[in-house]
Design an enzyme around this catalytic site. Sequence first.
Site, mmCIF file in Angstrom:
data_model
loop_
_atom_site.group_PDB
_atom_site.id
_atom_site.type_symbol
_atom_site.label_atom_id
_atom_site.label_comp_id
_atom_site.label_asym_id
_atom_site.label_seq_id
_atom_site.Cartn_x
_atom_site.Cartn_y
_atom_site.Cartn_z
ATOM 1 N N CYS A 113 57.281 34.648 57.455
ATOM 2 C CA CYS A 113 58.118 33.501 57.154
ATOM 3 C C CYS A 113 59.139 33.261 58.273
ATOM 4 O O CYS A 113 58.771 32.786 59.333
ATOM 5 C CB CYS A 113 58.779 33.660 55.783
ATOM 6 N N HIS A 207 54.542 34.766 52.252
ATOM 7 C CA HIS A 207 55.136 36.080 51.963
ATOM 8 C C HIS A 207 54.069 37.027 51.405
ATOM 9 O O HIS A 207 53.955 37.186 50.177
ATOM 10 C CB HIS A 207 56.288 35.931 50.972
ATOM 11 N N GLU A 209 54.106 40.088 51.105
ATOM 12 C CA GLU A 209 54.700 41.174 50.317
ATOM 13 C C GLU A 209 54.863 40.783 48.843
ATOM 14 O O GLU A 209 55.045 41.655 47.990
ATOM 15 C CB GLU A 209 56.047 41.601 50.916
#
Length: 234
Positions: A113, A207, A209
């Site tokens: 990002c 993202h 994660e």
Amino acid sequence: MSKPLIGVTTYLDRARWGVWDMRAALLPAPYPRLVQESGGIAVMLPPDAPEAAAAVVARLDGVVIAGGADVEPVRYGAEPDSRTGPPARERDGWELALIDAALSAGTPLLGICRGMQLLNVALGGTLVQHLDGHVEAVGVIGRHAVKPVPGSRYASLVPELAEVPTYHHQAVDRLGAGLAASAHAEDGTVEAVELAAPAWALGVQWHPEMGEDLRVMRGLVEAAEAASSTVGRA
């Protein structure tokens, strides 16, 4: 063979926990979880003096530039838009130095990002300071489809159209020197950028994660493992 050591940059913000309320180096837990589940050892890289970046990178097998605040527009020669968030100057300076050190050393690098945007800025690119449709609601991770560019490194990791977790209101405008777009959203927004081989430098606008797909981070960890073996650190 030991697991590769992956440095992940952190926020620097005020936080509260227990009886404490003070400035803290913060890293959301999904980041180290993703590194660990992908086969690496995660270490936090709080903002430091930019001149320390080369020495830090020399101790690492891979670097992740994490998400966070908008990049200060002065870094790419622009006036701030009214919708651009407040700057995080310590992070900007530190992380730009880490990117430069990683690229100079050939250390595998992943930007997430803000990290992708900063990689673009580090190489002379610019950013769109606001776009609609990539944030579902404030504080809510959305999802949208990302299409890989055939033949790209990203496509070698994720060859199909994939739904990804997304939360951003800025994006790449003019690509930095040497960078190529390697994935796009349905509206044409650049969603991944990369440098050509032999460098292993990839940025993703979403993202990873916040999802369960390990393939992007596993690509970094495997590249870090290979690089550490080459220099005899394994």
